[in-house]
Structure formats: C-alpha cells, structure tokens
Design an enzyme around this catalytic site. Structure first.
Site, PDB file in Angstrom:
ATOM      1  N   ASP A  56      25.575  39.184 -36.920  1.00 47.22           N
ATOM      2  CA  ASP A  56      26.258  38.693 -35.734  1.00 47.22           C
ATOM      3  C   ASP A  56      26.936  37.370 -36.090  1.00 47.22           C
ATOM      4  OD1 ASP A  56      25.777  36.577 -33.261  1.00 47.22           O
ATOM      5  OD2 ASP A  56      26.638  38.523 -32.694  1.00 47.22           O
ATOM      6  N   ILE A  57      28.128  37.181 -35.650  1.00 47.64           N
ATOM      7  CA  ILE A  57      28.827  35.909 -35.894  1.00 47.64           C
ATOM      8  C   ILE A  57      28.547  35.000 -34.705  1.00 47.64           C
ATOM      9  CG2 ILE A  57      31.076  34.800 -36.186  1.00 47.64           C
ATOM     10  CD1 ILE A  57      30.137  36.515 -38.586  1.00 47.64           C
ATOM     11  N   ASP A 150      46.305  30.703 -29.954  1.00 47.91           N
ATOM     12  CA  ASP A 150      47.364  31.081 -30.905  1.00 47.91           C
ATOM     13  C   ASP A 150      47.578  29.966 -31.919  1.00 47.91           C
ATOM     14  OD1 ASP A 150      50.946  31.747 -30.716  1.00 47.91           O
ATOM     15  OD2 ASP A 150      49.429  32.289 -32.210  1.00 47.91           O
ATOM     16  N   GLU A 184      53.696  30.530 -39.610  1.00 45.87           N
ATOM     17  CA  GLU A 184      53.878  31.864 -39.022  1.00 45.87           C
ATOM     18  C   GLU A 184      54.839  31.774 -37.859  1.00 45.87           C
ATOM     19  OE1 GLU A 184      52.885  32.949 -35.845  1.00 45.87           O
ATOM     20  OE2 GLU A 184      53.186  35.099 -36.106  1.00 45.87           O
ATOM     21  N   GLU A 185      54.733  30.699 -37.114  1.00 47.16           N
ATOM     22  CA  GLU A 185      55.547  30.569 -35.893  1.00 47.16           C
ATOM     23  C   GLU A 185      57.034  30.412 -36.206  1.00 47.16           C
ATOM     24  OE1 GLU A 185      54.328  31.308 -33.190  1.00 47.16           O
ATOM     25  OE2 GLU A 185      52.254  30.644 -33.013  1.00 47.16           O
ATOM     26  N   ASP A 213      45.419  37.466 -35.020  1.00 47.45           N
ATOM     27  CA  ASP A 213      46.330  36.503 -34.404  1.00 47.45           C
ATOM     28  C   ASP A 213      46.175  36.646 -32.900  1.00 47.45           C
ATOM     29  OD1 ASP A 213      49.962  35.929 -34.652  1.00 47.45           O
ATOM     30  OD2 ASP A 213      48.373  34.923 -33.524  1.00 47.45           O
ATOM     31  N   HIS A 300      52.019  29.706 -26.303  1.00 47.39           N
ATOM     32  CA  HIS A 300      53.054  28.792 -26.791  1.00 47.39           C
ATOM     33  C   HIS A 300      53.290  27.610 -25.852  1.00 47.39           C
ATOM     34  CE1 HIS A 300      55.065  31.635 -29.969  1.00 47.39           C
ATOM     35  NE2 HIS A 300      53.766  31.438 -30.167  1.00 47.39           N
ATOM     36  N   ASP A 315      33.903  36.160 -29.029  1.00 40.82           N
ATOM     37  CA  ASP A 315      32.648  36.585 -29.654  1.00 40.82           C
ATOM     38  C   ASP A 315      32.762  38.015 -30.184  1.00 40.82           C
ATOM     39  OD1 ASP A 315      29.207  36.978 -28.514  1.00 40.82           O
ATOM     40  OD2 ASP A 315      30.058  36.599 -30.490  1.00 40.82           O
TER      41      ASP A 315
HETATM   42  N1  DTR Z   1      53.749  36.541 -32.725  1.00 40.96           N
HETATM   43  C1  DTR Z   1      52.419  36.011 -32.464  1.00 40.96           C
HETATM   44  C2  DTR Z   1      51.856  36.478 -31.163  1.00 40.96           C
HETATM   45  C3  DTR Z   1      51.993  37.947 -30.957  1.00 40.96           C
HETATM   46  C4  DTR Z   1      52.824  38.567 -30.075  1.00 40.96           C
HETATM   47  N2  DTR Z   1      52.640  39.926 -30.153  1.00 40.96           N
HETATM   48  C5  DTR Z   1      51.734  40.182 -31.112  1.00 40.96           C
HETATM   49  C6  DTR Z   1      51.225  41.402 -31.565  1.00 40.96           C
HETATM   50  C7  DTR Z   1      50.266  41.361 -32.574  1.00 40.96           C
HETATM   51  C8  DTR Z   1      49.835  40.141 -33.112  1.00 40.96           C
HETATM   52  C9  DTR Z   1      50.357  38.913 -32.648  1.00 40.96           C
HETATM   53  C10 DTR Z   1      51.312  38.951 -31.648  1.00 40.96           C
HETATM   54  C11 DTR Z   1      52.464  34.515 -32.440  1.00 40.96           C
HETATM   55  O1  DTR Z   1      53.116  33.971 -31.535  1.00 40.96           O
HETATM   56  O2  DTR Z   1      51.828  33.909 -33.283  1.00 40.96           O
HETATM   57 ZN    ZN Z   2      52.550  32.056 -31.610  1.00 39.65          ZN
HETATM   58 ZN    ZN Z   3      49.986  33.712 -33.411  1.00 39.48          ZN
HETATM   59 CA    CA Z   4      28.584  37.540 -31.690  1.00 39.59          CA
END
Ligand code: DTR
Ligand code: ZN
Ligand code: ZN
Ligand code: CA
Length: 451
Positions: A56-57, A150, A184-185, A213, A300, A315
């Site tokens: 379990d985490i 996020d 990533e953004e 994500d 965001h 969890d």
């Molecule tokens: N693009 C990601 C958030 C996000 C939006 N739709 C999905 C589907 C699957 C994974 C992530 C996402 C972000 O804003 O980081």
């Molecule tokens: Zn994002």
């Molecule tokens: Zn994201």
């Molecule tokens: Ca857990």
C-alpha cells in the site's frame, strides 16, 4: 463505450498475475453442460517473488511531498513552471529523496523558450537492462499557480512508489526507471527531448512507459488510458479489485508525456482523474462527486493548491501506480505471447438470447496451445446469471463459467486457461455470454486471447 480494437501485441506477464487461472473444458452444446472447474486461486507457480502484491502506498507520504512542493512554489513566486526557480527547486527536492533511497539519478538538461529545462531520471539498480519498465510524470506547473493536481499529484505518486521500491528492496526481473519531466506544459518538451536523445537500441529496451498526469482531481473520475492492452488491463484489474469502475480516457491522445513514447512505438498506459471537462450525471452516479462541474475547476489556475486534491483519488491512484509497477516488472517463466483483443462493449440482454463478441486471430501457424489464456472482463451485477463459453473458429464450445443461483457478486474479471490444442489457431474465435436469469444486466467490456 470503448472502441473496438483487435490488437496484437506482445504480452507482458501482468495478465497471468492479475487474473485467476482456471482450467476450462469443452462444453456441452447447450448451457448447463458439465460444471466448469472452479476458479483456481493459485497465481501461476512460475511467477517470481517480485510478482507478489505491491505494498500500500501511504497517502500521508504522498501528501507530504505535495506539501513540500506547495512550499517550494510559495517560496519561488507562487509556481514551479519551466524556467522559473520553483521548478529547479522541485527537481532538487525529488533528487535528494531518490539519492538517499539508493537510486542512480541523472539530471538531463535542455533548453526551451530561452530557459534551461531539467528532466530527472532515477534508475533502480538491477533488473534486465534490456527490459526497462518506466513510470513518469511531468514535474512542471503552469506559471499561474503551484500545480498541485497538475502535476504535483502524479509527481508525488510516482516518487512515493519509487521510494516504496527502495523500502521493499524490490528486485524485479525488469529494470525500473522513474522519470520526472520538465516543460510538459510548453508541449511535452522535456519528454520529447528525452526520447529523441535515445538511440533506437535504447528505445527498443523500454518495454513500457506508464504516465501519471493529474491523478488527484477534486471532482475525480477514474480514467485509464486506452493504449497498450496489457497495461490497460493491469490498471483495470486493480480498480476492479477495489470495486471502482473505470472509463477509458478519451480526452485524446497527445495530451501528455506518454505521447512522446507512443510516437516512437513504445507501449504506453496511464491514469487520469480529469481536468476541465465536466462530470456527467452518469459519472457522478458511478463515482460520486458533483455532476455538471469540472473534474478540476482549478485546472491551470492559481487555486491548484494542496486543497485542490481529492485524497481518495490520490490514494487509489498511488496504489494503482505501485500495483502496475510491481505487476509489469515481475519476471515469469510464462513466455511473452501475442494478445488478440476486442474492447467493443456488447450489451447482454436480461434473461435472454446469448450474445457473442469476435476476435480474429491471424499470423499464427498450427494449432492453438494447450494453455490458451482467455482474459474476460464482463461488467454485470449478480454474475451468477451468466453462462460464458469460448467458441473456437470451428464452433467448438469451451465452457468457461456456469450460471449459479448463489453467486451474487458483480462482474466476471478473470483469466481462464483452455486446452485448445485441437483447434486451429487462426480464425475467428468468439466469446459467448448468456444471461439465464431475470433481473440484473450488464455487458461484455472486453476480452482477449493470449497465445
Ligand atoms: N495536458 C495535461 C492535462 C491533460 C488534459 N487531458 C489529458 C489527458 C490525459 C492526461 C493529461 C491530460 C496538462 O495540462 O498537463
Ligand atoms: Zn497542465
Ligand atoms: Zn499535467
Ligand atoms: Ca493507499
């Protein structure tokens, strides 16, 4: 409704670990034939110790990482964005934890939009260097806020899973590599940079990449990426095991770092609890939460703080990460095979006619094996109503499951082993399901053959 997919992919060992192995015998033509063997609770004896259940985490540990990342943002202009001090401070925090836990860490630098970016890679010593299982999350936030859901949520869940590997001194057959991506953004910049700098030989060693994500959305859904079928099934089996329904993530490919790996042909999968899309009433019925409201109203935004997290979702998903890492990295003497799958949902009429779902097998030679694996995922309340058969291309029926007036549990999620050695492998096989008792309904969610 999941889309139809007949896919042929190399199978990992997760199916043999996640399902029950059951001997199935040719059935009499009509339902009510010879009793099927009771599900065998043994996991294949050939599995290695690493195949045992993941720990379990602890949610508290994951939340402690989030608190630290929130503090880092607070001390650095309110964000952890690419090119800002809060991002590098986030990298330094995770790296220190991983170094202390015995990982071999690497900070990979790149430049984007005139600023230096950083990927953090953590290798767990040991395992087959030619079979690398990766799990990752982007560590950067947008500039408008601290980015707790996020994607502090995914970053913290992956970090704590890595630390759990260290605590367990896990020695899986495969080599484990964890990664936290920069920028990533800005368009999957860090993960694209990483993959583009892998030689084709190194790419071919990666058996799968798991992406996380947004896994703690305040109004959560439980979405599983519909990519590699074995990875997808591994997550589905975890959630079925805790009685939580899932849906296929349909926000479209390319929305996160798994796309960088998928684009070069690496098997991918992952989990997602939703962003700005609105939760439907049907989803609220299924998962709780608020219909008509976004899965994450602070997506965001500056309000994406530690209070923008659903603890239950965080969890469950952290535990799902560990489940997948343990299951997909385990070695087994079960040789990899080919998976032929159909994910098309097929409704099962209540107390009515049998329905079938086809899978077309091609490219094989000779007969099917004596240990043909039939993975079944049927969502149906009171599963005792159901009779389930496998139909070989020549029409021979193999009884997988009999009806039972006493089995009131929900869903049939199991892996049956059929001696199909008298059947030609190539051709159209069918799963036949009949509901033979009134009330309770359901559908075939997916099924697959593993040779
Ligand atoms: N693009 C990601 C958030 C996000 C939006 N739709 C999905 C589907 C699957 C994974 C992530 C996402 C972000 O804003 O980081
Ligand atoms: Zn994002
Ligand atoms: Zn994201
Ligand atoms: Ca857990």
């Amino acid at each position: 409704m999941s889309h139809s997919a007949h896919r042929r992919t190399a199978a990992a060992t997760a199916l043999a670990l996640a399902g029950l192995l059951t001997a199935a015998v040719p059935a009499a033509a009509a339902p009510g034939g010879p009793p099927a063997a009771a599900p065998d609770s043994r996991v294949s004896a050939a599995t290695s110790p690493a195949a045992l259940a993941a720990p379990d985490i602890p949610l508290a540990n994951v939340k402690a990482h989030l608190s630290e990342l929130q503090s880092i943002a607070g001390a650095n202009g309110g964000n952890r964005a690419h090119g800002r001090p809060g991002y590098k401070a986030s990298v330094d925090y995770l790296k220190a934890k991983l170094d202390a836990a015995g990982f071999t860490t690497t900070v990979q630098q790149f430049t984007s939009s005139g600023a230096t970016g950083y990927n953090l890679i953590a290798d767990w010593p040991g395992g087959d260097p030619n079979q690398v299982l990766m799990a990752g999350a982007h560590l950067d936030s947008v500039s408008s806020g601290p980015g707790m859901n996020d994607n502090g949520s995914g970053s913290a869940g992956v970090l704590e899973t890595a630390l759990a590997v260290s605590r367990a001194q896990l020695q899986p057959a495969k080599h484990l590599r964890f990664a936290w991506w920069g920028a990533e953004e800005l368009g999957l910049v860090g993960s694209r940079y990483h993959v583009s700098n892998l030689s084709s030989a190194d790419r071919s060693k990666i058996s799968g990449y798991l992406n996380f994500d947004m896994i703690g959305s305040p109004n959560p859904g439980y979405f599983v990426y519909d990519d590699d079928p074995v990875i997808e099934q591994t997550f589905k089996d975890f959630y079925a095991g805790i009685g939580v329904p899932t849906e296929i993530e349909t926000e479209g490919d390319g929305r996160s770092d798994h796309a960088s790996f998928k684009n070069v042909g690496i098997a991918v999968g992952g989990l997602f609890t939703g962003a700005s899309r609105t939760k439907s009433s049907a989803q609220a019925q299924k998962w709780g939460g608020t219909a008509g409201q976004a899965f994450d109203r602070c997506y965001h935004s500056s309000c994406d703080t530690t209070s923008n997290i659903n603890d239950t979702a965080l969890d469950r998903n952290s535990d799902a990460i560990a489940h997948a890492v343990w299951a997909l990295s385990a070695g087994s003497t079960v040789p990899p095979g080919d998976v032929f799958e159909n994910t098309q949902d097929v409704a099962i009429p209540d107390n009515g006619a049998a329905v079938t779902s086809p899978v077309t097998v091609s490219g094989r030679t000779g007969n099917a094996p004596a240990t043909l694996k039939v993975g079944v995922d049927i969502k149906h309340t009171w599963r005792g109503d159901l009779v389930v058969d496998l139909l070989a291309p020549d029409g021979t029926a193999y009884r997988l499951k009999n009806s039972s007036s006493s089995d009131s549990a929900d869903n049939v999620i199991a892996t049956y082993t059929v001696n199909a050695s008298s059947e030609t492998a190539n051709g159209t096989w069918q799963l036949r399901v009949q509901d033979v008792a009134r009330y309770d309904t359901g559908y075939i969610d997916s099924w697959r053959l593993t040779f």
